[in-house]
Design a protein around this motif. Sequence first.
Motif, PDB file in Angstrom:
ATOM      1  N   GLY A 104       0.917  -1.111  -0.109  1.00 31.76           N
ATOM      2  CA  GLY A 104       0.135   0.027   0.097  1.00 31.76           C
ATOM      3  C   GLY A 104       0.855   1.266   0.127  1.00 31.76           C
ATOM      4  O   GLY A 104       0.245   2.497  -0.104  1.00 31.76           O
ATOM      5  N   GLU A 105       2.233   1.090  -0.219  1.00 34.23           N
ATOM      6  CA  GLU A 105       3.043   2.315  -0.365  1.00 34.23           C
ATOM      7  C   GLU A 105       3.123   3.026  -1.466  1.00 34.23           C
ATOM      8  O   GLU A 105       2.565   2.543  -2.673  1.00 34.23           O
ATOM      9  N   VAL A 106       3.544   4.189  -1.621  1.00 38.86           N
ATOM     10  CA  VAL A 106       3.633   4.884  -2.925  1.00 38.86           C
ATOM     11  C   VAL A 106       5.009   5.116  -3.140  1.00 38.86           C
ATOM     12  O   VAL A 106       5.776   5.905  -2.101  1.00 38.86           O
ATOM     13  N   ALA A 107       5.593   4.846  -4.204  1.00 41.61           N
ATOM     14  CA  ALA A 107       7.251   4.895  -4.378  1.00 41.61           C
ATOM     15  C   ALA A 107       7.492   5.177  -5.972  1.00 41.61           C
ATOM     16  O   ALA A 107       6.795   4.399  -6.716  1.00 41.61           O
ATOM     17  N   ASP A 108       8.221   6.482  -6.190  1.00 43.20           N
ATOM     18  CA  ASP A 108       8.270   6.898  -7.365  1.00 43.20           C
ATOM     19  C   ASP A 108       7.183   6.989  -8.302  1.00 43.20           C
ATOM     20  O   ASP A 108       7.152   6.622  -9.608  1.00 43.20           O
ATOM     21  N   GLY A 109       6.051   7.365  -7.751  1.00 41.52           N
ATOM     22  CA  GLY A 109       4.811   7.744  -8.501  1.00 41.52           C
ATOM     23  C   GLY A 109       3.908   6.435  -8.955  1.00 41.52           C
ATOM     24  O   GLY A 109       2.899   6.359  -9.509  1.00 41.52           O
ATOM     25  N   TRP A 110       4.407   5.200  -8.094  1.00 40.41           N
ATOM     26  CA  TRP A 110       3.453   4.128  -8.281  1.00 40.41           C
ATOM     27  C   TRP A 110       2.953   3.537  -6.944  1.00 40.41           C
ATOM     28  O   TRP A 110       3.685   3.765  -5.831  1.00 40.41           O
ATOM     29  N   LEU A 111       1.635   3.329  -7.069  1.00 44.68           N
ATOM     30  CA  LEU A 111       1.038   2.479  -5.983  1.00 44.68           C
ATOM     31  C   LEU A 111       1.366   1.016  -5.947  1.00 44.68           C
ATOM     32  O   LEU A 111       1.186   0.469  -6.736  1.00 44.68           O
ATOM     33  N   LEU A 112       1.772   0.707  -4.858  1.00 41.11           N
ATOM     34  CA  LEU A 112       2.544  -0.777  -4.803  1.00 41.11           C
ATOM     35  C   LEU A 112       1.444  -1.559  -3.937  1.00 41.11           C
ATOM     36  O   LEU A 112       0.873  -1.435  -3.152  1.00 41.11           O
ATOM     37  N   GLY A 113       1.539  -2.989  -4.544  1.00 46.66           N
ATOM     38  CA  GLY A 113       0.940  -4.242  -3.798  1.00 46.66           C
ATOM     39  C   GLY A 113      -0.378  -4.688  -4.466  1.00 46.66           C
ATOM     40  O   GLY A 113      -0.846  -4.153  -5.450  1.00 46.66           O
ATOM     41  N   HIS A 154       0.471   3.162 -11.877  1.00 46.22           N
ATOM     42  CA  HIS A 154       0.929   4.299 -12.175  1.00 46.22           C
ATOM     43  C   HIS A 154       0.051   5.485 -11.753  1.00 46.22           C
ATOM     44  O   HIS A 154      -0.892   5.463 -12.106  1.00 46.22           O
ATOM     45  N   LEU A 155       0.397   6.621 -10.820  1.00 42.58           N
ATOM     46  CA  LEU A 155      -0.807   7.656 -10.510  1.00 42.58           C
ATOM     47  C   LEU A 155      -0.478   8.747 -11.020  1.00 42.58           C
ATOM     48  O   LEU A 155      -1.556   9.506 -11.011  1.00 42.58           O
ATOM     49  N   ALA A 156       0.156   8.867 -12.072  1.00 44.24           N
ATOM     50  CA  ALA A 156       0.270  10.388 -12.704  1.00 44.24           C
ATOM     51  C   ALA A 156      -0.885  10.450 -13.477  1.00 44.24           C
ATOM     52  O   ALA A 156      -1.366  11.731 -13.652  1.00 44.24           O
ATOM     53  N   GLU A 157      -1.479   9.448 -14.130  1.00 44.84           N
ATOM     54  CA  GLU A 157      -2.770   9.481 -15.073  1.00 44.84           C
ATOM     55  C   GLU A 157      -3.889   9.472 -14.409  1.00 44.84           C
ATOM     56  O   GLU A 157      -5.037   9.683 -14.863  1.00 44.84           O
ATOM     57  N   LEU A 158      -3.881   9.300 -12.821  1.00 46.79           N
ATOM     58  CA  LEU A 158      -5.115   9.149 -12.075  1.00 46.79           C
ATOM     59  C   LEU A 158      -6.140  10.149 -12.380  1.00 46.79           C
ATOM     60  O   LEU A 158      -7.366   9.897 -12.500  1.00 46.79           O
ATOM     61  N   PRO A 159      -5.549  11.378 -12.189  1.00 44.91           N
ATOM     62  CA  PRO A 159      -6.647  12.624 -12.340  1.00 44.91           C
ATOM     63  C   PRO A 159      -7.527  12.561 -13.709  1.00 44.91           C
ATOM     64  O   PRO A 159      -8.607  12.932 -13.768  1.00 44.91           O
ATOM     65  N   THR A 160      -6.736  12.320 -14.712  1.00 42.37           N
ATOM     66  CA  THR A 160      -7.415  12.193 -16.079  1.00 42.37           C
ATOM     67  C   THR A 160      -8.275  10.851 -16.109  1.00 42.37           C
ATOM     68  O   THR A 160      -9.249  11.242 -16.839  1.00 42.37           O
ATOM     69  N   VAL A 161      -7.984  10.013 -15.850  1.00 43.04           N
ATOM     70  CA  VAL A 161      -8.775   8.803 -15.724  1.00 43.04           C
ATOM     71  C   VAL A 161      -9.954   9.110 -14.888  1.00 43.04           C
ATOM     72  O   VAL A 161     -11.217   8.782 -15.363  1.00 43.04           O
TER      73      VAL A 161
END
Length: 395
Positions: free
Chosen positions: A102-111, A374-381
């Motif tokens: 559940g951690e976030v590292a380098d723009g990625w949500l892990l798990g 990958h979280l960078a695209e989350l707002p757009t999605v």
Amino acid sequence: MIEDLQQAESRTASVVELARELIRRPSRGGIDDYGPVLGVLEDWLAARCLPHRRLHDDAGELVGLLVEIPGGRPGSWWTLDACVDTAPYGDESAWSFPPASGEVADGWLLGRGAADSKLAAAMFCHIAADLAEHVVDLAGGLAVLLDVDEHTGGFGGARAYLTDEHAARPAGVMIGYPGVDEVVVGGRGLWRATITVHAPAGHSGSSKNVVGAISRAARLVTLLDAAELPSGAGACGFPLPPKLSVTSFHGGQGFSVTPDRCELNVDIRTTPSFDSHDAETLVRKAVAELDAELPVPTATKITPIAVWPPFRLSENEQPAAALLNAAKQAGLTVRPKTAGPSNIGNLLAGKGIPATAGFGVPYEGLHGIDERAHLAELPTVYAAYKRAVLELLKG
């Protein structure tokens, strides 16, 4: 659309935080207790006064959570669907971080579940909360289905939802599987069966030439592998051909006995031009050839296990049209895709309910090691899904 993106960006931190809490509650299909992961969602929904209730199957087992946001005017209901059960972890020692990180590292949500599909579940809950503030302007209603019986293959949450007499039947469903370049608008169907091959048992050291069940089953595999299936695009421009796979082979024990029984599983992916009837006909033809070529007292038995129809929406059919249009307006270059694997969209198609079965953030490791989203695209999605829902609910 700029305003939509700004609102989505303001929701991103909350979406990610909810997804992190979900990932930290293991919910492997058929392994873990689903109470804790659904409890996180229930607490979040209750804190925002969003109407929700648990779904149970015919045996009383917990299979999902349903959120219902009725609009202020009559109209059709539409559904956002995401599973919150997950695939197993596999070899945990091969992961570079804990599967329930559940951690976030380098723009990625892990798990496990970050990609499939706890981030989508968190996103859909937030969209429901957004819409609840403006229900007077909406026609019909929005349901959010959070299934915890998806990775088992049972799709108990979806089945319970569709048979719930208190739930409005959806005009269409958008399923939150990940992948930012495509909106999945179709998928091959399937016909699955277990085939039981018989033969008289015997001693492996006998002076008689005994053709055992394993040898007969191996011959059947050869016949199935040699069977001719249509190639290339089929009817209605369906872009994929059918496919046959023998996926399991079991029989015998030890060394001194040639067994009297061997079972194999056959999975055939179907298309509009090669449907479940054609699949069964092909298998029965191969079985008949086996029994004629290598006769034994007990005929080979075919036990059908599952049948799902193929499906494919045109770009002008809802909800595909709304989601494709919203994704493009959000600045994404997307294409409609017909998937090779079957998915919950096939189950819905069998009930006459159109569905999209994939559009979300980029991902890695889905069903494998080091699953991440990958979280960078989350707002757009997020903005695209919200815009699509509003388009469908405008009446």
